[in-house]
Design a protein around this motif. Structure first.
Motif, PDB file in Angstrom:
ATOM      1  N   VAL A 134       0.859  -1.191   0.000  1.00 28.51           N
ATOM      2  CA  VAL A 134       0.000   0.000   0.000  1.00 28.51           C
ATOM      3  C   VAL A 134       0.894   1.239   0.000  1.00 28.51           C
ATOM      4  O   VAL A 134       2.047   1.175   0.424  1.00 28.51           O
ATOM      5  CB  VAL A 134      -0.954   0.035   1.230  1.00 28.51           C
ATOM      6  CG1 VAL A 134      -1.997  -1.059   1.123  1.00 28.51           C
ATOM      7  CG2 VAL A 134      -0.185  -0.088   2.525  1.00 28.51           C
ATOM      8  N   ALA A 135       0.340   2.359  -0.468  1.00 24.92           N
ATOM      9  CA  ALA A 135       1.174   3.559  -0.597  1.00 24.92           C
ATOM     10  C   ALA A 135       1.150   4.410   0.670  1.00 24.92           C
ATOM     11  O   ALA A 135       2.095   5.116   0.973  1.00 24.92           O
ATOM     12  CB  ALA A 135       0.717   4.376  -1.792  1.00 24.92           C
ATOM     13  N   GLY A 136       0.066   4.340   1.441  1.00 21.75           N
ATOM     14  CA  GLY A 136      -0.017   5.171   2.645  1.00 21.75           C
ATOM     15  C   GLY A 136      -1.104   4.640   3.555  1.00 21.75           C
ATOM     16  O   GLY A 136      -1.777   3.653   3.220  1.00 21.75           O
ATOM     17  N   SER A 137      -1.287   5.290   4.718  1.00 21.70           N
ATOM     18  CA  SER A 137      -2.302   4.880   5.700  1.00 21.70           C
ATOM     19  C   SER A 137      -2.244   3.382   5.990  1.00 21.70           C
ATOM     20  O   SER A 137      -3.281   2.705   6.075  1.00 21.70           O
ATOM     21  CB  SER A 137      -3.711   5.260   5.232  1.00 21.70           C
ATOM     22  OG  SER A 137      -3.775   6.644   5.016  1.00 21.70           O
ATOM     23  N   VAL A 138      -1.040   2.874   6.139  1.00 20.19           N
ATOM     24  CA  VAL A 138      -0.833   1.444   6.391  1.00 20.19           C
ATOM     25  C   VAL A 138      -1.566   1.010   7.661  1.00 20.19           C
ATOM     26  O   VAL A 138      -2.133  -0.080   7.737  1.00 20.19           O
ATOM     27  CB  VAL A 138       0.693   1.157   6.540  1.00 20.19           C
ATOM     28  CG1 VAL A 138       0.942  -0.325   6.756  1.00 20.19           C
ATOM     29  CG2 VAL A 138       1.456   1.658   5.325  1.00 20.19           C
ATOM     30  N   GLU A 139      -1.578   1.924   8.647  1.00 23.85           N
ATOM     31  CA  GLU A 139      -2.080   1.555   9.974  1.00 23.85           C
ATOM     32  C   GLU A 139      -3.588   1.264  10.017  1.00 23.85           C
ATOM     33  O   GLU A 139      -4.073   0.675  10.973  1.00 23.85           O
ATOM     34  CB  GLU A 139      -1.715   2.646  11.003  1.00 23.85           C
ATOM     35  CG  GLU A 139      -2.403   3.991  10.811  1.00 23.85           C
ATOM     36  CD  GLU A 139      -1.781   4.880   9.751  1.00 23.85           C
ATOM     37  OE1 GLU A 139      -0.793   4.455   9.106  1.00 23.85           O
ATOM     38  OE2 GLU A 139      -2.278   6.000   9.553  1.00 23.85           O
ATOM     39  N   VAL A 140      -4.322   1.676   8.979  1.00 21.01           N
ATOM     40  CA  VAL A 140      -5.765   1.403   9.013  1.00 21.01           C
ATOM     41  C   VAL A 140      -6.117   0.073   8.352  1.00 21.01           C
ATOM     42  O   VAL A 140      -7.263  -0.390   8.439  1.00 21.01           O
ATOM     43  CB  VAL A 140      -6.605   2.537   8.358  1.00 21.01           C
ATOM     44  CG1 VAL A 140      -6.355   3.862   9.050  1.00 21.01           C
ATOM     45  CG2 VAL A 140      -6.334   2.645   6.872  1.00 21.01           C
ATOM     46  N   THR A 141      -5.167  -0.567   7.677  1.00 18.27           N
ATOM     47  CA  THR A 141      -5.489  -1.773   6.890  1.00 18.27           C
ATOM     48  C   THR A 141      -6.032  -2.936   7.739  1.00 18.27           C
ATOM     49  O   THR A 141      -6.952  -3.610   7.283  1.00 18.27           O
ATOM     50  CB  THR A 141      -4.292  -2.229   6.028  1.00 18.27           C
ATOM     51  OG1 THR A 141      -3.147  -2.376   6.875  1.00 18.27           O
ATOM     52  CG2 THR A 141      -3.984  -1.227   4.932  1.00 18.27           C
ATOM     53  N   PRO A 142      -5.521  -3.184   8.967  1.00 15.30           N
ATOM     54  CA  PRO A 142      -6.124  -4.275   9.745  1.00 15.30           C
ATOM     55  C   PRO A 142      -7.581  -3.993  10.089  1.00 15.30           C
ATOM     56  O   PRO A 142      -8.437  -4.869  10.026  1.00 15.30           O
ATOM     57  CB  PRO A 142      -5.264  -4.332  11.006  1.00 15.30           C
ATOM     58  CG  PRO A 142      -3.958  -3.738  10.599  1.00 15.30           C
ATOM     59  CD  PRO A 142      -4.324  -2.647   9.634  1.00 15.30           C
ATOM     60  N   LEU A 143      -7.852  -2.713  10.400  1.00 11.20           N
ATOM     61  CA  LEU A 143      -9.207  -2.300  10.749  1.00 11.20           C
ATOM     62  C   LEU A 143     -10.166  -2.501   9.576  1.00 11.20           C
ATOM     63  O   LEU A 143     -11.333  -2.857   9.746  1.00 11.20           O
ATOM     64  CB  LEU A 143      -9.161  -0.807  11.124  1.00 11.20           C
ATOM     65  CG  LEU A 143     -10.082  -0.317  12.220  1.00 11.20           C
ATOM     66  CD1 LEU A 143      -9.784  -1.041  13.524  1.00 11.20           C
ATOM     67  CD2 LEU A 143      -9.921   1.193  12.408  1.00 11.20           C
ATOM     68  N   LEU A 144      -9.643  -2.282   8.361  1.00 11.76           N
ATOM     69  CA  LEU A 144     -10.469  -2.425   7.151  1.00 11.76           C
ATOM     70  C   LEU A 144     -10.588  -3.875   6.704  1.00 11.76           C
ATOM     71  O   LEU A 144     -11.268  -4.174   5.727  1.00 11.76           O
ATOM     72  CB  LEU A 144      -9.850  -1.598   6.003  1.00 11.76           C
ATOM     73  CG  LEU A 144      -9.796  -0.086   6.204  1.00 11.76           C
ATOM     74  CD1 LEU A 144      -9.073   0.580   5.045  1.00 11.76           C
ATOM     75  CD2 LEU A 144     -11.201   0.495   6.360  1.00 11.76           C
ATOM     76  N   GLY A 145      -9.875  -4.759   7.391  1.00 11.52           N
ATOM     77  CA  GLY A 145      -9.923  -6.177   7.017  1.00 11.52           C
ATOM     78  C   GLY A 145      -9.053  -6.509   5.820  1.00 11.52           C
ATOM     79  O   GLY A 145      -9.163  -7.578   5.223  1.00 11.52           O
TER      80      GLY A 145
END
Ligand code: AMP
Length: 280
Positions: A134-145
């Motif tokens: 991913v290019a950015g906002s890596v930290e939200v990816t677990p939350l988004l599934g």
């Protein structure tokens, strides 16, 4: 020289260059700015493009993060670390989950904007994972599934915590660095060396404070004992008999521990000054 045009490294990189005495056009940030008092042109580009620009010879040197240099995988010459932009590339997982060790992530999906470094880390440890670049906002990816874990840059850890994540392991420690072409052009090598020296003198200076004090001559030995590992201090007689002035450069991390003790052994009028540049 390439400097980051935006992001976390942009302001401190520009401040470093200015503190080294290089005068750049003040005000608007342009793509390209000549230096007013030194034969140097500054190119403002994205921090992650800088390793490639240095490799391609578009610039002779640049300032960017260790993480981006290592992620590029390019054979560049590394200059001194510059004392800002410190962070860690870490593997992190949802705080409530059961993952305790890296090995527990076998078969997991790991989102990162540093795929090369993250994959190499898992491979070294023999843990097979599926990378999600991913290019950015890596930290939200677990939350988004989208992912089960991440490989992301962390400084204080508050962004991780705010997103319900906790670190598992550090892949790499990062900091802003000077990076140079492996086989620099002979025509510019002397200039590059001078710029490197100017920047390093500022970062070395920032690590020191210049401490000045007055003390009775009889306290000199005790004061010297308090300042271990330093070059011999400058000692000058004062008009007042049996008193001397002492000047010494002290490590910035030691200053507060040393000050109170200097007073205890008789030092007075203690002045602490910043060191703008230091050449050793
Ligand atoms: P940015 O352009 O702001 O996304 O970040 C560029 C670079 O800043 C990164 O590649 C790191 O070298 C550095 N950096 C320092 N601290 C952090 C942090 N907490 N998060 C992201 N990047 C950081």
């Amino acid at each position: 020289m390439a400097l980051p045009s935006k992001g976390r490294l942009a302001e401190p990189a520009l401040a470093l260059v200015r503190d080294a005495g290089l005068e750049l056009e003040v005000g608007e940030r342009r793509l390209f700015t000549p230096c007013r008092n030194f034969p140097l042109d500054v190119l403002f580009v994205r921090a992650n493009d800088i390793p490639e620009h240095v490799r391609d010879g578009i610039v002779d040197l640049g300032i960017t993060g260790t993480d981006l240099i290592e992620e590029s995988g390019l054979p560049l010459k590394r200059g001194p670390k510059l004392g800002f932009g410190a962070c860690r590339l870490q593997v992190a997982v949802p705080a409530q989950g059961a993952v305790a060790r890296l090995e527990d992530l076998a078969g997991a999906r790991v989102a990162t904007s540093h795929p090369r470094l993250t994959l190499a880390h898992f491979e070294r440890r023999g843990v097979a994972v599926r990378l999600v670049a991913v290019a950015g906002s890596v930290e939200v990816t677990p939350l988004l599934g989208v992912a089960d874990a991440i490989g992301d840059l962390v400084s204080s850890g508050s962004t991780l915590a705010a997103n319900g994540l906790r670190p598992v392991e550090t892949i790499l420690d990062s900091e802003a660095e000077l990076v140079l072409a492996p086989n620099g052009r002979a025509a510019t090598s002397e200039l590059v060396e001078t710029v490197q020296l100017m920047l390093a003198s500022v970062t070395d200076g920032r690590r020191k404070r210049y401490v000045m004090m007055n003390a009775p001559t009889e306290s000199l030995a005790a004061i010297r004992d308090l300042l271990p590992g330093l070059a011999s201090p400058t000692v000058m007689p004062l008009a007042q008999p049996e008193m001397v002035a002492i000047h010494v450069a002290v490590d910035v991390n030691q200053v507060w521990a040393v000050l109170a003790r200097l007073r205890e052994v008789g030092a007075t009028s203690i002045l602490v000054l910043p060191v703008e540049q230091l050449l050793q």
